[in-house]
Design an enzyme around this catalytic site. Structure first.
Site, mmCIF file in Angstrom:
data_model
loop_
_atom_site.group_PDB
_atom_site.id
_atom_site.type_symbol
_atom_site.label_atom_id
_atom_site.label_comp_id
_atom_site.label_asym_id
_atom_site.label_seq_id
_atom_site.Cartn_x
_atom_site.Cartn_y
_atom_site.Cartn_z
ATOM 1 N N GLU A 167 -8.147 -7.397 1.451
ATOM 2 C CA GLU A 167 -8.770 -8.468 2.237
ATOM 3 C C GLU A 167 -8.348 -8.494 3.703
ATOM 4 O O GLU A 167 -8.235 -9.570 4.295
ATOM 5 C CB GLU A 167 -8.484 -9.835 1.615
ATOM 6 C CG GLU A 167 -9.165 -10.050 0.278
ATOM 7 C CD GLU A 167 -9.078 -11.483 -0.198
ATOM 8 O OE1 GLU A 167 -8.164 -12.188 0.240
ATOM 9 O OE2 GLU A 167 -9.934 -11.879 -1.007
ATOM 10 N N GLU A 170 -12.668 -9.341 -7.277
ATOM 11 C CA GLU A 170 -12.027 -10.650 -7.499
ATOM 12 C C GLU A 170 -13.081 -11.742 -7.545
ATOM 13 O O GLU A 170 -13.993 -11.760 -6.700
ATOM 14 C CB GLU A 170 -11.039 -10.992 -6.367
ATOM 15 C CG GLU A 170 -9.727 -10.241 -6.427
ATOM 16 C CD GLU A 170 -8.730 -10.710 -5.372
ATOM 17 O OE1 GLU A 170 -8.663 -11.920 -5.102
ATOM 18 O OE2 GLU A 170 -8.033 -9.846 -4.817
#
Ligand code: GAL
Length: 774
Positions: free
Chosen positions: A425, A486
């Site tokens: 991320e 995710e």
């Protein structure tokens, strides 16, 4: 404040020193011909404080604790503690003598994982510092070694969050803990030795696969004669094929030389597959004439794996990926859990809950865990350490080196199907990620790369677009090879003690994402956040520094949402029926509303017991309206629609008209039974081997009573240590402690006493372990 916004403003990092040492992947074994690999896990002396003169060979460390690695620098509660408690510099010392056969050889110390920076000393001589907690490193000891007497290895272990080392520099949503938390060994090799092996099966689906065994031969000194490399492919003890190649005289070289031994047209090879994960062994020997100068082995599997524009293909068949992200942290000891406990996680995920993939978020994980993934047929996405933050150039250099160390350690695992080569991320960084991606492709041309992102506009440099998409509905795939890595996680934290409405919603959220993923072949599947609840920093989590994002709690006990994963296997693997609720008349805003049941049955009948009779309550088919794309859609039974009286609930599951399973949940509302369950009844007395012991309060039908919170008093007799609270306060009707063997054989009896439901005892046999030879 949104952590992603905040992250954008974060500043650059401090400079870092060079990374020292070579990396050698090997099994902890002794007695291979040619080389010696000698475990050095026992007999360490440990001080939690810096001590003046502590690196010197003559220093008196008799006042230090005697410890065995894996070791945590401090024992902690399972929640509600500050990371500063483990953030300190500690000192480990280990005396040893090398065996007489080591004379004239080269001697290395291999560390598999030390959190986070290690300065290594031998006999008072500083060998260097290694920066990184998740990757293996080695130092050569030869020049400073006393071959005739005592030697002392000393390691300063810096477990602070050093901003010069990934994943640090800003914030991270997990804890890293401290200590020498993975194994250590001494490796004695000749000056020309096998530095690594990369076995690459080819054309696995052709019926006559080939195999390239790439042998990396290190010449620490000039080689003046011709040696022979011999590679053997073994099925258990049986030789499948053997081939040789010459190693010509060579000068000394810093980098190992690559020699490829090619096996063509192998016959009778069984594929590594999810249901039958067949493993072979490759043995490589370096020979002088017929004398074995060095030898090493690796386990491998024959399989073809690729992400395509219509999903993930294993051995030519599309498999919709269904899995969970895993942190490798445990209650009380952080990451310092030995092989058995690591392997247990893979067992839970694959064998008990039928996931087909796991992501090692957010770092390379224990080799034991990866070995178990190979053995159980659990696919792996493995990634480098990092979380949102990218540091300066030296930090990035370490990260690129992490890619290399991860791949060179793990490239033989058939379970690994994708390398994650981005900081989880993080923002785009063209130059940095061009480097990480190139490094992965250069080292391993057989696997695709991904890099986990949180925005779809991100520059696509890798082979598979791996995306954390927490939104609902999910974004459409914007690249042909697309994997969701995710979802759910922080958008719906769930505790085992949450009410039925919450548990149902948690389960629905996992199920509906997988339902959408099943709707479009371009989604390769999904890996949800996450497997197990985990310890975290104060700027994340539920206020007790736990992220309750798991479908299992931190003790690896399932929440109802785990039942969804379990129910997605075919009934020939296991017939599953998992109510996504606790049976309570009014644990929601209004009584009990919808019974959600995860099952791979095709029909369910529900009954409620009144006055001793089972009264039909409902009959249902899978909820295709809500979960139309799932092969095994959960069932939703609206119990508000009919009149019925409270009592025990029985659910019978049917397949093709035949009843195949039944579960009963008590309507009594009383804690009835107390159980204590050990994962294993036998451990090795090596000072490290550890098993979990689960404590549970249940109803009369063995269903957990979620609000039981009694203090359980534990008594342990025999040669083992109790890892965990005593008394242990149950949470969600359950919890666990771990039993860690001491360094002697015997019988361990752990007795757990519930204040009202009596005592239970488990026995664990501790077997005699072989003493370490150094
Ligand atoms: C993600 C992150 C994970 C974890 C998760 C919580 O953004 O990648 O490490 O923090 O959120 O849901």
């Amino acid at each position: 404040m949104d952590r992603r916004d905040f992250m954008k403003t974060s500043s650059a990092l401090l400079a870092g020193a060079a990374v020292g040492g070579k990396v050698f992947a090997q099994e902890q074994h002794e007695g291979s011909e040619g080389r010696m690999v000698l475990a050095m896990n026992r007999g360490w002396r440990y001080s939690p404080k810096f001590v003046e003169g502590g690196h010197e060979a003559t220093f008196d460390d008799s006042g230090f604790d005697r410890v065995v690695v894996p070791h945590t620098n401090i024992k902690l509660p399972w929640h509600g503690f500050d990371d500063k408690e483990y953030e300190f510099v500690s000192l480990y010392r280990r005396k040893f003598r090398v065996p007489a056969e080591a004379r004239g050889k080269r001697v290395f110390v291999d560390f598999e994982g030390v959190m986070t920076a290690s300065t290594v000393w031998l006999n008072g001589q500083r060998l260097g510092e290694y920066k990184g907690g998740y990757t293996p490193f080695s130092f050569e000891l030869t020049p400073h070694l006393n071959f005739d007497g005592d030697n002392v290895l000393a390691v300063d272990v810096d477990s602070t969050e050093r901003p010069d080392i990934p994943p640090f520099g800003y914030q991270i949503d997990y804890l890293t803990f401290g200590g020498i938390y993975r194994e250590v060994s001494l490796r004695v090799v000749p000056a020309t030795f096998i530095e690594n092996i990369f076995a690459q099966p080819k054309d696995s689906l052709s019926g006559s696969p080939s195999l390239d065994v790439e042998c990396f031969v290190q010449h620490l000194e000039a080689l003046r004669e011709t040696l022979t490399l011999e590679a053997t492919l073994l099925d258990g003890e049986k030789t499948v094929a053997k081939a040789t190649q010459k190693v010509a005289p060579s000068g000394a070289a810093a980098e190992p030389a690559s020699h490829v031994i090619a096996f063509g047209k192998l016959t009778g090879i069984q594929l590594w597959d999810l249901k039958s994960p067949k493993l072979y062994t490759v043995k490589v020997q370096l020979l002088r004439g017929s004398n074995v100068v060095d030898e090493d082995t690796r386990r491998i599997g024959f399989r073809e794996a690729q992400f395509t524009d219509h999903g993930f293909e294993l051995n030519g068949k599309i498999i919709k990926l269904r899995g969970l992200d895993r942190h490798q942290t445990f209650p009380f000891v952080g990451q310092a859990m030995p092989g058995r406990a690591q392997k247990r996680d893979a067992y839970i995920l694959r064998k008990q809950f039928h996931c087909n993939i796991v992501r090692t978020s957010h770092y390379p994980q224990s080799r034991h865990f990866l070995d178990a993934c190979d053995e159980y047929g659990l696919l792996v996405l493995e990634e480098i350490p990092g979380w949102q933050h990218i540091g300066d150039k030296p930090w990035q250099d370490i990260s690129v080196d992490n890619v290399s160390r991860m791949i060179r350690r793990d490239w033989n695992h058939p379970s690994i199907v994708l390398w994650g080569v981005r900081i989880n991320e993080s923002r785009d960084n063209h130059d940095f990620y061009t480097r990480t991606n190139a490094m992965a492709h250069k080292l391993d041309p057989t696997r695709q790369t991904g890099g986990i992102r949180y925005f779809q506009e991100s520059e696509f440099l890798e082979d598979v677009f791996t995306m954390n998409d927490f939104g609902w509905p999910l974004k459409e795939p914007n690249h042909p090879r697309y994997l969701n890595t995710e979802f759910v996680g922080h958008t719906f934290p769930t505790k085992t003690i949450d009410d039925d409405a919450h548990q149902r919603e948690h389960t629905i959220r996992h199920a509906r994402v997988h339902n959408q993923l099943a709707s479009n072949p371009q989604y390769a599947g999904g890996i949800a956040w996450c497997a197990f609840d985990y310890n975290t920093h104060s700027d994340f989590g539920a206020g007790d520094r736990i992220c309750y994002h798991g479908v299992f709690d931190i003790f690896r006990e399932p929440k109802p949402a785990a039942g969804f994963y379990k129910s997605q296997c075919d009934p020939d693997e296991e017939i599953v029926l998992e109510p996504a609720f606790h049976w309570a008349s009014s644990d929601e805003a209004t009584h009990f509303t919808v019974a959600m049941i995860c099952s791979n049955c095709d029909h369910l009948k529900l009954f409620v017991k009144n006055n001793g009779d089972w009264k039909p309550l409902a009959e249902v088919d899978p909820d295709k309206e809500q979960f139309g794309h799932l092969k095994y859609a959960p069932f939703s039974v609206d119990l508000t629609k009919s009149e019925w009286k409270w009592g025990d609930l029985r659910i019978d599951g049917y397949l093709n008209g035949k009843q195949v399973i039944s579960k009963t949940l008590s309507g009594l509302g009383a804690d009835q039974k107390f159980a204590i369950l050990a994962d294993d009844h036998e451990l090795m007395g090596d000072g490290a081997d550890t098993t979990r012991v689960v404590l549970r309060v249940t109803d009369e039908f063995d269903a957990i009573r979620p609000f039981a919170n009694d203090p359980i008093v534990l008594t342990l007799e025999g040669p083992a240590e109790l890892i965990g609270d005593n008394p242990f306060g149950l949470i969600g009707g359950t919890g666990a402690v771990w039993v860690r063997a001491k360094e002697e054989a015997g019988t361990v009896r752990l007795t757990a006493k519930h204040p009202r439901l009596g005592s239970q005892t488990v026995e664990i046999a501790i077997r005699q372990a072989k003493a370490e030879t150094v």
